[in-house]
Scaffold this active site. Structure first.
Site, PDB file in Angstrom:
ATOM      1  N   HIS A   6       1.684   4.464  -2.800  1.00 38.48           N
ATOM      2  CA  HIS A   6       1.851   6.097  -2.539  1.00 38.48           C
ATOM      3  C   HIS A   6       3.109   6.534  -2.861  1.00 38.48           C
ATOM      4  O   HIS A   6       3.393   7.582  -3.574  1.00 38.48           O
ATOM      5  CB  HIS A   6       1.658   6.544  -1.251  1.00 38.48           C
ATOM      6  CG  HIS A   6       0.070   6.158  -0.692  1.00 38.48           C
ATOM      7  ND1 HIS A   6      -0.763   7.021  -1.106  1.00 38.48           N
ATOM      8  CD2 HIS A   6      -0.484   5.365   0.308  1.00 38.48           C
ATOM      9  CE1 HIS A   6      -1.944   6.781  -0.424  1.00 38.48           C
ATOM     10  NE2 HIS A   6      -1.568   5.771   0.531  1.00 38.48           N
TER      11      HIS A   6
ATOM     12  N   GLU B  38      -4.703   7.781  -3.132  1.00 43.17           N
ATOM     13  CA  GLU B  38      -5.363   6.381  -2.590  1.00 43.17           C
ATOM     14  C   GLU B  38      -5.559   5.301  -3.852  1.00 43.17           C
ATOM     15  O   GLU B  38      -5.620   4.081  -3.497  1.00 43.17           O
ATOM     16  CB  GLU B  38      -6.607   6.525  -1.737  1.00 43.17           C
ATOM     17  CG  GLU B  38      -7.072   5.593  -1.022  1.00 43.17           C
ATOM     18  CD  GLU B  38      -6.033   5.290   0.336  1.00 43.17           C
ATOM     19  OE1 GLU B  38      -5.033   6.362   0.343  1.00 43.17           O
ATOM     20  OE2 GLU B  38      -6.540   4.377   0.949  1.00 43.17           O
TER      21      GLU B  38
ATOM     22  N   HIS C 163       0.806  -1.204   0.006  1.00 43.43           N
ATOM     23  CA  HIS C 163      -0.061   0.022   0.169  1.00 43.43           C
ATOM     24  C   HIS C 163       0.773   1.100  -0.013  1.00 43.43           C
ATOM     25  O   HIS C 163       0.824   2.059  -0.748  1.00 43.43           O
ATOM     26  CB  HIS C 163      -0.978  -0.008   1.251  1.00 43.43           C
ATOM     27  CG  HIS C 163      -1.904   1.324   1.450  1.00 43.43           C
ATOM     28  ND1 HIS C 163      -3.430   0.935   0.910  1.00 43.43           N
ATOM     29  CD2 HIS C 163      -1.501   2.233   1.678  1.00 43.43           C
ATOM     30  CE1 HIS C 163      -3.639   2.153   1.189  1.00 43.43           C
ATOM     31  NE2 HIS C 163      -2.799   3.254   1.984  1.00 43.43           N
ATOM     32  N   GLU C 164       1.970   1.142   1.085  1.00 48.81           N
ATOM     33  CA  GLU C 164       2.518   2.380   0.981  1.00 48.81           C
ATOM     34  C   GLU C 164       3.538   2.551  -0.316  1.00 48.81           C
ATOM     35  O   GLU C 164       4.227   3.809  -0.439  1.00 48.81           O
ATOM     36  CB  GLU C 164       3.398   2.513   2.455  1.00 48.81           C
ATOM     37  CG  GLU C 164       2.543   2.584   3.756  1.00 48.81           C
ATOM     38  CD  GLU C 164       1.450   3.443   3.543  1.00 48.81           C
ATOM     39  OE1 GLU C 164       1.741   4.771   2.846  1.00 48.81           O
ATOM     40  OE2 GLU C 164       0.569   3.244   4.237  1.00 48.81           O
TER      41      GLU C 164
END
Lengths: 491, 491
Positions: free
Chosen positions: A260, A286, A256-257
């Site tokens: 980003h 997101e 997830h990170e």
């Protein structure tokens, strides 16, 4: 030097200072000695004063008046759009109101943490009412007579409105509630059990990060209490965490990170340290973290590769096939906490907050009725009662620090990700074969070339539409979720 | 708020921003991804612009004109002394000269590194001549008709002059040369041999740090290429390094940096983020690092304790008694490099640089004669010839980055340390017994209470004299060195 060049040189230093302030935030969560918190607070406040002074510098007004945007190329026009908007915003909010909000939210965050620990909603509501009042005043200052909550959303998702979000969310909600009910009535996949040493998790997390395209020569991975990504351009750092009983927390937080971070790392170098040199909105940000984490990372194809990696790292951990592993990774289960929710239920958590904070800002819900409204809505959407405030309206930090208008961008990001994934599947032939082999290069290159590289050049919905060719719609996301979980749960 | 309060609030933010800039420097040497160097350079430049603008802010002139220092208490008067001096200095140097020095030294540092790698003095001298010329112009601007080199010294050691230093150093030099010759003619102690794992070195380094009073709740220890201490107040970080063949490098670098860090950590909290809230000069700073490292850390008493710690950590490492260990730790040996020099020879390295840079600044030595002058002086003091430029005039970074006037503070620190150690021995009964037991608490408390706590309250020589009761003199240092090494080498 032209006036535009002068302005951009000034903006470049402002961007550089904003990066420095961001790095201090990273340091605070990863490296700072615990006894340094009071001094750090003074250091951050001094940086904020410098940044605020630059954002409202009288020179800006002169430059902005002197520049004819139409004489600039499209990149220059986009830079000016961001600069004018940022300046207007900074000038609209009275300085004493901004200071008051900073003070009150700093206090409110502490009170929220204490109230959550004490399971004592009543101890938090008075300061929350003050925060809501101040934020509403700020929203009124920003709205110029328009909708106050729309003005707040605009801070995180430019050009988006509450009405558009509500229309979309209201269309999604019944289908997500129905999917949730059907899934939870079916036979559940097995849960992961066993013990997964933290150092081996971190080694595999680093491999996952580079597999998804994260560039460690321009980033680094550390542990922190909460996973986050920090920084833009050539220095974009991520954090993750480990639980020795739950390796998926580490692996999927990392992916997830990385989503980003790759967005920030992959923006056109020509925009480095300029207003175009960061992700364009929270929703688009997101969308990248979620498509990396879910549509790609939790796919049948990629989990097949991950199953092999985990078996190599941890030996037999009680799951006997890649197919079972896929079902376990995507296991849907009851729960109160947004940040722990699966793909099926996550958006229901977000929509609940969106409706409640919109009602708070529009004056349709009193702060002192918040807990009852939360609990009623939770029971309606999830089918069971909130057992304690830390599992209910005290679970998120956002409202205590004045983040109103932020929550909906989480679900908007999922909707964007749905559109992008549908386009990606058409654009990358053999995607499943690649994911099965742990090869994310074509998928992440497509996202880079079609979306990430543009940074702030286009408005959020525009850049997603340009990349995906799809007019914003929740249909691709809903179709994906119903298809995926219908198959896993044999509905 | 009084004008003084306004000024101090402004200074407090400036101090906080200076701490932020310092933390960026720490990050660059410890954590920064290597691909982030170009962006970091822009970030640092933006911070420097902010700090320079604050140091020359027109508001300062108004405040300084309006404040009557004599109406303030002694602490307020000391704050004003620092603020007035800093403002005067910033205003004296023309902005374009400061920019030019920053640009040229940035380039010169790269050329120095390349020239050192290539053993090519001629490739470095042209840019060094430019640096010398620019620094001389800066010195003339600062000197107001006085001695140019004195003005440079004042940046690092307020109130000290080249004449005073030269008088002191000229008195020290023959005795140090004689001691060096006598020691090197005697039977040498055994050298350390064996293999010392890096992780065990780091564990013992951390124990040494806390043993010497370093507070890890307000600091942290990381590895870096060059050991350093960074930050003031509640966030003072150190770095160290490990060589698996030479554990003393790690241990004594750590103790040295802990001396610097404890000075910063132990300053009166009332001075936090004010001009008094940092070490008062480079010389006094070095006195703390050197007394921790040498007079305490390399004493017979403390090395007895360290021998036990090393035996416990590494097992038998070929040294059979605490007495032999003490002699090994204090082994004197030929060498070209200042930073690797022992207590006997270190100051000879420094005095060489002091005389040469003073001559450069006074126009008595041409840059193009520097190498010959260095090599002649080295042969005279050390008795053998420099074999290559990286072991001679290219070994230190200082001149390439414009640090003239800095070198003598290293030896001045040793002289201060000599005075302080003589006083400490009288003030702390049973010091040797405590050191033998690894108990530094009384010694470091004495240094804290008598010197460190004052920060910038007194001038450098004054604070050392107040603490030691001794008028500045090299005699205590020379007596200590002659006594210690006379005994070790049975002269």
């Amino acid at each position: 030097m032209s006036t535009y060049d002068d302005l951009m040189a000034f903006q470049r230093d402002t961007s550089a200072l904003a990066q420095v302030a961001g790095r201090l935030g990273w340091d605070q969560e990863t490296m700072m000695p615990r006894g340094a918190a009071d001094q750090r607070s003074d250091e951050m406040a001094a940086m904020e004063k410098v940044l605020h002074a630059r954002r409202t510098d009288p020179k800006l007004a002169e430059w902005l008046a002197a520049i004819d945007d139409t004489a600039l190329d499209p990149v220059g026009q986009a830079q000016m759009r961001h600069i004018r908007k940022s300046y207007d915003r900074a000038m609209k909010v009275p300085a004493d109101l901004a200071v008051e909000i900073a003070k009150v939210t700093s206090k409110a965050q502490g009170q929220w943490a204490q109230a959550r620990a004490d399971e004592d909603v009543a101890a938090f509501l008075p300061v929350l009412e003050t925060v809501v009042g101040l934020k509403r005043r700020e929203g009124e200052a920003l709205a110029d007579g328009g909708d106050v909550y729309d003005a707040m959303i605009d801070d995180y998702e430019p050009e988006m409105t509450a009405v558009e979000l509500a229309t979309m969310f209201d269309a999604m909600r019944p289908r997500l509630v129905a999917l949730r009910e059907a899934v939870l009535a079916a036979e559940p996949p097995q849960a992961v059990t066993g013990h997964f040493p933290a150092d081996k998790q971190m080694a595999l997390a680093a491999k996952l990060a580079t597999t998804f395209g994260y560039d460690l020569t321009h980033g680094r991975i550390d542990k922190a209490v909460h996973p986050f990504s920090s920084g833009s351009g050539h220095d974009v750092r991520i954090t993750t965490r480990t639980s020795e009983l739950d390796p998926f927390n580490c692996f999927y937080s990392t992916i997830h990170e990385v989503g980003h971070a790759c967005y920030e790392q992959n923006i056109d170098d020509a925009y480095l340290l300029t207003p175009l040199g960061g992700g364009v909105s929270m929703g688009v940000h997101e969308s990248q973290s979620r498509i990396y984490e879910n549509q790609l990372g939790r796919s049948r194809a990629f989990t097949g590769w991950l199953y092999g990696q985990m078996t190599a790292a941890f030996g037999d951990f009680g799951i006997n096939s890649a197919e079972d592993f896929y079902r376990t990774v995507n296991r849907v289960h009851d729960g109160y906490i947004r940040t722990e929710a699966d793909e099926v239920q996550y958006n229901l958590h977000v929509m609940l907050r969106f409706d409640l904070e919109r009602a708070l800002m529009q004056g349709d819900l009193a702060v002192f009725d918040l807990e009852a409204a939360w609990n009623d809505r939770f029971a309606a959407d999830f089918g069971y009662a909130v057992d304690k405030p830390s599992n209910g309206c005290l679970q998120d930090v956002h409202w205590s620090v004045g983040l109103f208008g932020y929550f909906p961008t989480y679900s908007l990001g999922n909707v964007y990700a749905g559109c992008l994934y549908q386009a990606l599947q058409g654009a990358v032939p053999g995607l499943d074969e690649q994911l099965t082999a742990g090869d994310l290069s074509a998928a992440t290159e497509w996202l880079k070339d079609n979306l990430q590289i543009h940074g702030g050049l286009f408005e959020p919905a525009e850049v997603v539409q340009r990349a995906s060719g799809i007019v914003l719609s929740p249909e691709p996301l809903l179709t994906y979720l119903e298809g995926k979980f219908g198959a896993i749960y044999q509905l």
